[in-house]
Design an enzyme around this catalytic site. Structure first.
Site, short mmCIF file in Angstrom:
data_model
loop_
_atom_site.label_atom_id
_atom_site.label_comp_id
_atom_site.label_asym_id
_atom_site.label_seq_id
_atom_site.Cartn_x
_atom_site.Cartn_y
_atom_site.Cartn_z
N ASP A 1 0.85 -1.19 0.00
CA ASP A 1 0.00 0.00 0.00
C ASP A 1 0.89 1.23 0.00
OD1 ASP A 1 -2.05 2.00 0.64
OD2 ASP A 1 -3.27 0.33 1.37
N ASP B 1 3.02 2.59 -4.70
CA ASP B 1 2.23 3.65 -5.30
C ASP B 1 1.75 3.12 -6.65
OD1 ASP B 1 1.14 5.86 -6.56
OD2 ASP B 1 2.81 7.21 -6.11
N TYR C 1 -15.92 8.02 -10.80
CA TYR C 1 -15.65 6.73 -10.16
C TYR C 1 -16.36 5.61 -10.92
CZ TYR C 1 -15.82 3.00 -6.66
OH TYR C 1 -15.73 1.79 -6.01
N LYS D 1 -14.73 2.31 -13.08
CA LYS D 1 -15.03 0.90 -12.85
C LYS D 1 -15.52 0.21 -14.13
CE LYS D 1 -13.59 0.94 -8.68
NZ LYS D 1 -12.33 0.23 -8.35
N THR E 1 -16.47 0.62 3.95
CA THR E 1 -15.11 1.13 3.87
C THR E 1 -15.17 2.64 3.64
OG1 THR E 1 -14.90 0.96 1.44
CG2 THR E 1 -14.43 -1.04 2.74
#
Length: 247
Positions: free
Chosen positions: A32, A48, A139, A143, A174
């Site tokens: 991460d 990254d 977003y 996807k 989340t």
């Protein structure tokens, strides 16, 4: 011992996937941009996803723990922006596309030699790729990109015996769900990261030829029903349903 590399594994779904596979005895790489500090049992490192050199270094590092091969790469890292696209800051849109689109491409490209001969690439898509979603337009579009890339690579890498699939959950509990989108208010946030992790586990371990041939994997009954309705219904019907859920 089989191995899985997971991007965006410091928190949320990435962490849940790491914990699920770790519990099954897999060698787990949890990488991460933020430090992964929740376990000493995983191979943790910096990544990254927007940077090709970072991908090269991270996968090479993890491969030293796996004998040079990686069985599964989970392209999990992703971010979101919400609100009207016309008023979104250009820098925020660019960062989203860099993480959600470029990051997935770089992850797939870098993982290719490690996955050849029977590996699996898992891309984290979203139920927002069933029909374009207002208030999270960039977003949602990112996807769709992920799902399209998944389909294309599934064909392109077939001869290399690399299986390419994606996971398309509704809102999970989340940071990504912490947005002011109508679909969050209408549908709620009912899916846990652990449920998504279970879906990843099941998708990586398909049953029979039909299961192995499946490309897009839902998580809850609702997102599976929405996906099925989109396939069997008209654009007009899908638009009406989406306007009700997210308009």
């Amino acid at each position: 011992m089989p191995s899985i590399f997971i991007s965006g594994a410091a928190t949320g779904i990435g962490r849940a996937v790491a914990e699920r596979f770790l519990a099954e005895g897999w060698t787990v790489g949890a990488y991460d941009i933020d430090p992964v500090t929740w376990s000493d049992e995983v191979v943790a490192g910096h990544l990254d996803v927007r940077d090709a050199a970072s991908w090269d270094a991270a996968l090479a590092d993890f491969a030293t723990h796996t004998g040079g091969r990686i069985d599964v790469l989970d392209n999990n890292a992703g971010i979101i922006i919400d609100g009207p696209l016309a008023s979104a800051a250009v820098a925020d849109v660019e960062r989203l596309l860099d993480v959600n689109c470029l990051g997935v491409v770089l992850g797939a490209r870098t993982a290719f030699p490690y996955l050849r001969g029977g590996g699996t690439l898992v891309n984290m898509s979203s139920a927002s790729a069933i029909y374009g979603q207002p208030d999270i337009a960039a977003y949602s579009a990112s996807k769709f990109f992920v799902s399209g890339l998944t389909e294309a690579l599934g064909l392109e890498w077939r001869r290399e015996q690399i299986r390419v699939i994606d996971i398309k959950p509704l809102w999970a509990k989340t940071k990504v769900a912490d947005v002011d989108a109508a679909s969050v208010r209408r549908l709620g946030v009912r899916i846990t990261p652990e449920q998504v992790a279970d879906a990843v586990w099941d998708a990586v371990h398909p049953r029979g030829r039909w299961g192995r041939a499946k490309v897009h994997h839902g998580v809850s009954r609702l997102d599976k029903a929405l996906a099925l309705g989109r396939k069997s219904g008209s654009d007009r019907m899908a638009k009406v349903i989406t306007r009700f859920l997210a308009g």
